[in-house]
Design an enzyme around this catalytic site. Structure first.
Site, PDB file in Angstrom:
ATOM      1  CE  LYS A   1      -1.711   0.581   4.182  1.00  0.00           C
ATOM      2  NZ  LYS A   1      -0.847   1.751   4.955  1.00  0.00           N
TER       3      LYS A   1
ATOM      4  NE  ARG B   1      -2.425   1.562  11.529  1.00  0.00           N
ATOM      5  CZ  ARG B   1      -1.266   2.370  11.022  1.00  0.00           C
ATOM      6  NH1 ARG B   1      -1.707   3.269   9.927  1.00  0.00           N
ATOM      7  NH2 ARG B   1      -0.290   1.967  11.293  1.00  0.00           N
TER       8      ARG B   1
ATOM      9  NE  ARG C   1      11.184  -6.500   6.982  1.00  0.00           N
ATOM     10  CZ  ARG C   1      10.763  -5.293   7.295  1.00  0.00           C
ATOM     11  NH1 ARG C   1      10.640  -4.153   6.765  1.00  0.00           N
ATOM     12  NH2 ARG C   1      10.074  -5.295   8.530  1.00  0.00           N
TER      13      ARG C   1
ATOM     14  NE  ARG D   1      12.209  -5.051  11.955  1.00  0.00           N
ATOM     15  CZ  ARG D   1      11.502  -3.735  11.343  1.00  0.00           C
ATOM     16  NH1 ARG D   1      12.142  -2.973  10.738  1.00  0.00           N
ATOM     17  NH2 ARG D   1      10.042  -3.691  11.609  1.00  0.00           N
TER      18      ARG D   1
ATOM     19  NE  ARG E   1       3.385  -6.207  12.052  1.00  0.00           N
ATOM     20  CZ  ARG E   1       4.230  -6.203  10.768  1.00  0.00           C
ATOM     21  NH1 ARG E   1       5.388  -7.395  10.870  1.00  0.00           N
ATOM     22  NH2 ARG E   1       4.280  -5.325   9.775  1.00  0.00           N
TER      23      ARG E   1
HETATM   24  P1  AMP Z   1       2.933   3.146  10.049  1.00  0.00           P
HETATM   25  O1  AMP Z   1       3.992   3.768   9.589  1.00  0.00           O
HETATM   26  O2  AMP Z   1       1.750   3.493   9.312  1.00  0.00           O
HETATM   27  O3  AMP Z   1       2.833   1.576  10.621  1.00  0.00           O
HETATM   28  O4  AMP Z   1       2.756   3.921  11.439  1.00  0.00           O
HETATM   29  C1  AMP Z   1       3.623   3.880  12.736  1.00  0.00           C
HETATM   30  C2  AMP Z   1       2.788   4.027  13.899  1.00  0.00           C
HETATM   31  O5  AMP Z   1       2.207   5.414  13.956  1.00  0.00           O
HETATM   32  C3  AMP Z   1       1.630   3.177  14.275  1.00  0.00           C
HETATM   33  O6  AMP Z   1       2.257   1.982  14.941  1.00  0.00           O
HETATM   34  C4  AMP Z   1       0.807   3.964  15.117  1.00  0.00           C
HETATM   35  O7  AMP Z   1       1.581   3.998  16.366  1.00  0.00           O
HETATM   36  C5  AMP Z   1       0.756   5.520  14.621  1.00  0.00           C
HETATM   37  N1  AMP Z   1      -0.129   5.764  13.690  1.00  0.00           N
HETATM   38  C6  AMP Z   1      -0.023   5.882  12.245  1.00  0.00           C
HETATM   39  N2  AMP Z   1      -1.164   5.982  11.677  1.00  0.00           N
HETATM   40  C7  AMP Z   1      -2.108   5.931  12.626  1.00  0.00           C
HETATM   41  C8  AMP Z   1      -3.523   5.985  12.648  1.00  0.00           C
HETATM   42  N3  AMP Z   1      -4.200   6.302  11.599  1.00  0.00           N
HETATM   43  N4  AMP Z   1      -4.006   5.893  13.950  1.00  0.00           N
HETATM   44  C9  AMP Z   1      -3.388   5.661  15.001  1.00  0.00           C
HETATM   45  N5  AMP Z   1      -2.235   5.490  15.247  1.00  0.00           N
HETATM   46  C10 AMP Z   1      -1.500   5.523  14.127  1.00  0.00           C
END
Ligand code: AMP
Length: 237
Positions: free
Chosen positions: A30, A105, A144, A178, A189
């Site tokens: 994505k 999300r 990975r 990792r 997850r």
């Molecule tokens: P990502 O890079 O999209 O995996 O986001 C990294 C971290 O940012 C996530 O693990 C959350 O802690 C926070 N985060 C990013 N987007 C959101 C969202 N829409 N709602 C809540 N937390 C978010």
């Protein structure tokens, strides 16, 4: 006296604002597609994860608020996420639209986004679901391998294998997996992230703005399919 102007001269323009929501499981590609679409459509790529990471590294007040969530992988509370997205979408470069990646999300966030856009006289233009079967997601996420000497040297056992098994092509150091790429962790997850994702898909399907494409094709083809899906909106509009 009759006016030659339509009742709301801005209504047509507002409806043209192209707010595109990207939806996909971890490992579906994505983020890559969001970047490619942003370049193709000349719209900013707005990744909430990236905004939070920047805030953390820049030591701004938002970073202090979200640090404990982002660092533990927990969801940041909706109110904070919605606020940061509202601020980002108010920037001049998002006037014509944006590609939202990692937001919404939760259905709560999706509803908040609808309300925020409705206040500005617009709505989500398209929600694009990059669909990948769960066994392929597992393969992509658990395959990975990262270099022990430089974590920017990233390989994949199937998609990008190193020339010598288990060794980095660049510096020859050993590769490792990792902790959060291990099958048990990946499975959990997916188990926590997929149900809210399906709720969001239903939300946009009900609104008639959901477009699904197969995410198991090469990245270039997936982008073409997404652009083709968006092109149909014109016809329907
Ligand atoms: P990502 O890079 O999209 O995996 O986001 C990294 C971290 O940012 C996530 O693990 C959350 O802690 C926070 N985060 C990013 N987007 C959101 C969202 N829409 N709602 C809540 N937390 C978010």
């Amino acid at each position: 006296m009759t006016s030659t102007l339509p009742a709301d001269p801005l209504a047509g323009l507002a409806a043209e604002r192209r707010i595109i929501v990207m939806i996909g499981a971890p490992g579906a590609g994505k983020g890559t597609q969001a970047e490619r679409l942003a370049a193709a459509l000349d719209l900013p790529h707005v990744s909430t994860g990236e905004l939070f990471r920047q805030a953390l590294h820049g030591h701004d007040p938002l970073g202090a608020k979200v640090g404990k969530y982002v660092e533990s992988g927990a969801l940041v509370p909706d109110a904070i996420v919605v606020e940061i997205v509202a601020q980002r979408l108010a920037q001049p470069d998002a006037a014509a639209g944006a590609i939202l990646d990692g937001f919404p999300r939760t259905v709560g966030q999706a509803v908040a986004l609808d309300e925020m856009l409705a206040r500005a006289g617009t709505s989500v233009w398209a929600a694009l679901y990059v669909e990948v079967a769960s066994d392929l997601l597992m393969e992509r996420l658990t395959g990975r391998r990262i270099c022990t000497a430089d974590d920017q040297h990233i390989f994949h056992v199937a998609a990008r294998p190193p020339r010598k098994d288990g060794l980095c092509d660049v510096c020859g150091a050993e590769l490792f997996q990792r902790e959060d790429d291990r099958p048990e962790t990946v499975r959990s997850r997916l188990e926590t992230q997929l149900p809210p994702m399906y709720e969001i898909i239903d939300h946009y399907a009900e609104d008639g703005v959901l477009y699904s494409v197969r995410g198991d094709n090469p990245a270039e083809e997936v982008t073409e399919d997404l652009l083709r899906a968006l092109a149909t909106i014109r016809v329907g509009a």
